[in-house]
Design a protein around this motif. Structure first.
Motif, PDB file in Angstrom:
ATOM      1  N   UNK A 175       0.957  -0.031 -13.406  1.00 33.20           N
ATOM      2  CA  UNK A 175       0.775  -1.465 -13.598  1.00 33.20           C
ATOM      3  C   UNK A 175       0.255  -2.076 -12.299  1.00 33.20           C
ATOM      4  N   UNK A 176      -0.628  -3.052 -12.431  1.00 30.01           N
ATOM      5  CA  UNK A 176      -1.084  -3.846 -11.289  1.00 30.01           C
ATOM      6  C   UNK A 176      -0.590  -5.280 -11.485  1.00 30.01           C
ATOM      7  N   UNK A 177       0.029  -5.825 -10.431  1.00 32.64           N
ATOM      8  CA  UNK A 177       0.472  -7.215 -10.416  1.00 32.64           C
ATOM      9  C   UNK A 177      -0.392  -7.954  -9.410  1.00 32.64           C
ATOM     10  N   UNK A 219       3.707   1.043  -9.011  1.00 36.76           N
ATOM     11  CA  UNK A 219       3.254  -0.292  -9.376  1.00 36.76           C
ATOM     12  C   UNK A 219       2.552  -0.843  -8.143  1.00 36.76           C
ATOM     13  N   UNK A 220       1.401  -1.474  -8.335  1.00 36.18           N
ATOM     14  CA  UNK A 220       0.598  -1.971  -7.207  1.00 36.18           C
ATOM     15  C   UNK A 220       0.521  -3.487  -7.261  1.00 36.18           C
ATOM     16  N   UNK A 221       0.939  -4.141  -6.167  1.00 27.19           N
ATOM     17  CA  UNK A 221       0.848  -5.594  -6.050  1.00 27.19           C
ATOM     18  C   UNK A 221      -0.183  -5.938  -4.980  1.00 27.19           C
ATOM     19  N   UNK A 222      -1.237  -6.627  -5.361  1.00 27.32           N
ATOM     20  CA  UNK A 222      -2.268  -7.001  -4.399  1.00 27.32           C
ATOM     21  C   UNK A 222      -3.221  -7.996  -5.024  1.00 27.32           C
ATOM     22  N   UNK A 223      -3.987  -8.679  -4.187  1.00 27.54           N
ATOM     23  CA  UNK A 223      -4.881  -9.716  -4.711  1.00 27.54           C
ATOM     24  C   UNK A 223      -6.316  -9.646  -4.177  1.00 27.54           C
ATOM     25  N   UNK A 224      -6.559  -9.763  -2.831  1.00 24.99           N
ATOM     26  CA  UNK A 224      -7.935  -9.892  -2.352  1.00 24.99           C
ATOM     27  C   UNK A 224      -8.629  -8.549  -2.155  1.00 24.99           C
ATOM     28  N   UNK A 225      -9.859  -8.621  -1.667  1.00 27.04           N
ATOM     29  CA  UNK A 225     -10.671  -7.426  -1.425  1.00 27.04           C
ATOM     30  C   UNK A 225      -9.995  -6.468  -0.448  1.00 27.04           C
ATOM     31  N   UNK A 226      -9.223  -6.990   0.498  1.00 29.95           N
ATOM     32  CA  UNK A 226      -8.520  -6.161   1.477  1.00 29.95           C
ATOM     33  C   UNK A 226      -7.688  -5.067   0.803  1.00 29.95           C
ATOM     34  N   UNK A 227      -7.135  -5.375  -0.378  1.00 29.18           N
ATOM     35  CA  UNK A 227      -6.245  -4.434  -1.059  1.00 29.18           C
ATOM     36  C   UNK A 227      -6.994  -3.403  -1.896  1.00 29.18           C
ATOM     37  N   UNK A 228      -8.257  -3.657  -2.197  1.00 29.38           N
ATOM     38  CA  UNK A 228      -9.010  -2.793  -3.119  1.00 29.38           C
ATOM     39  C   UNK A 228      -9.149  -1.357  -2.621  1.00 29.38           C
TER      40      UNK A 228
END
Length: 311
Positions: A28-30, A4-13
């Motif tokens: 799943x992505x959260x 499961x991947x939790x991330x938000x901004x471009x840094x995480x892409x």
């Protein structure tokens, strides 16, 4: 692994894409909810959400996770081997920490235990560091206090700003996360406890952090300007109006200038700083005006040597 991947901004892409390229299953992505941006307040999806949808990965965007029974049930059914957390922007609750067999693996944008907290890249640059890096770690209940797994050093160029370093760390962090997962699965990666005595803090930035204190040295002011791009930037007050310094740099100057005092010479705008150092303001924006060179400001605004810039 099933992840499961939790991330938000471009840094995480780049991390998400690298994990997929390594043939891990991201079940799943959260990510954070879509947020209004710009003058028209149009809703904008986080970069991680857009990447997940492009790969046909299910996405959830809960407002809260600590007491979210629906999310908890969903994750328990998925039974991931690990939960990856990269710049997600939320505290991970204990039930999530306890769920996967390999734990919650975080990519942090500093060489821990230095710069624990929400803005490690900005504070490393603002503090004048010449090197930083990324660390993979196993999350625990503290703020970036969990045991470290792998780390990679990255130099900081003298003229690099926080966005430059942000981009560099994201690219370095992606393969480091893949290596971390590979070695965890192989059983040859052993967590190392952090030395709390060496820890420093990187708190959330505030607007006040951008206020220039001319009692600092020119180098310190320049480093803070580099670290606080694009926000909160660097600004002072001229006759009660906000003056944003879009570009500035330290200079050698023939005469000593008292901190905060302006010296004008041939269309150039110098300001005295601490320890007899001097900074030159190259590009500025006076409150209510457009962005312009210092020379343009001096042509259109009657400034005089000896005036004081304040916080």
């Amino acid at each position: 692994m099933r992840l499961v991947f939790c991330g938000t901004p471009q840094f995480a892409v780049p991390v998400l894409e690298a994990v997929l390229d390594a043939n891990h299953e991201v079940a799943l992505v959260i990510t954070q909810p879509d947020r209004p941006v710009g003058r028209d307040q149009k809703l904008q999806a986080p970069p991680v959400k857009l990447t997940a949808l492009a790969h046909s990965i299910p996405v959830v965007q809960p407002e809260k996770i600590k007491t979210n029974a629906e999310l908890r049930a969903q994750l328990e059914v998925l039974a991931p081997d690990a939960i990856l957390v990269v710049a997600y922007g939320r505290i991970i609750p204990q039930w999530m920490l306890d769920l996967p067999r390999f734990g919650n693996i975080n990519l942090h944008g500093s060489l821990l235990p230095k710069y624990r907290g929400a803005a490690p890249i900005q504070w490393a640059v603002a503090s004048g560091e010449t090197v930083t890096g990324v660390t993979t770690m196993r999350l625990d209940a503290g703020l970036d206090t969990g045991p470290m797994l792998l780390a990679q050093v990255v130099p900081i160029g003298e003229e690099e700003t926080a966005p430059d370093v942000y981009e560099n760390l994201a690219e370095v962090g992606a393969p480091l996360m893949v290596e971390t997962l590979c070695r965890l699965e192989a059983g040859d990666l052993y967590p190392t406890a952090q030395d709390d005595a060496l820890a420093t803090h990187a708190p959330v930035l505030t607007r006040e952090d951008g206020a220039i204190d001319f009692n600092r040295t020119a180098k310190q002011i320049y480093d803070r300007w580099r670290g606080f791009q694009p926000w909160p930037g660097a600004f002072a007050r001229l006759r009660g109006k906000k003056l944003i310094a879009h570009r500035l740099h330290p200079v050698r100057h023939a005469q000593s200038i008292e901190p905060g005092i302006v010296h004008l010479h041939e269309g150039r705008l110098f300001v005295g700083c601490g320890e007899s150092t001097v900074v030159e303001l190259d590009e500025v924006q006076l409150e209510g005006k457009r962005r312009m060179s210092a020379a343009e400001l001096l042509r259109g605004y009657q400034m005089n040597s000896g005036e004081r810039l304040g916080e």
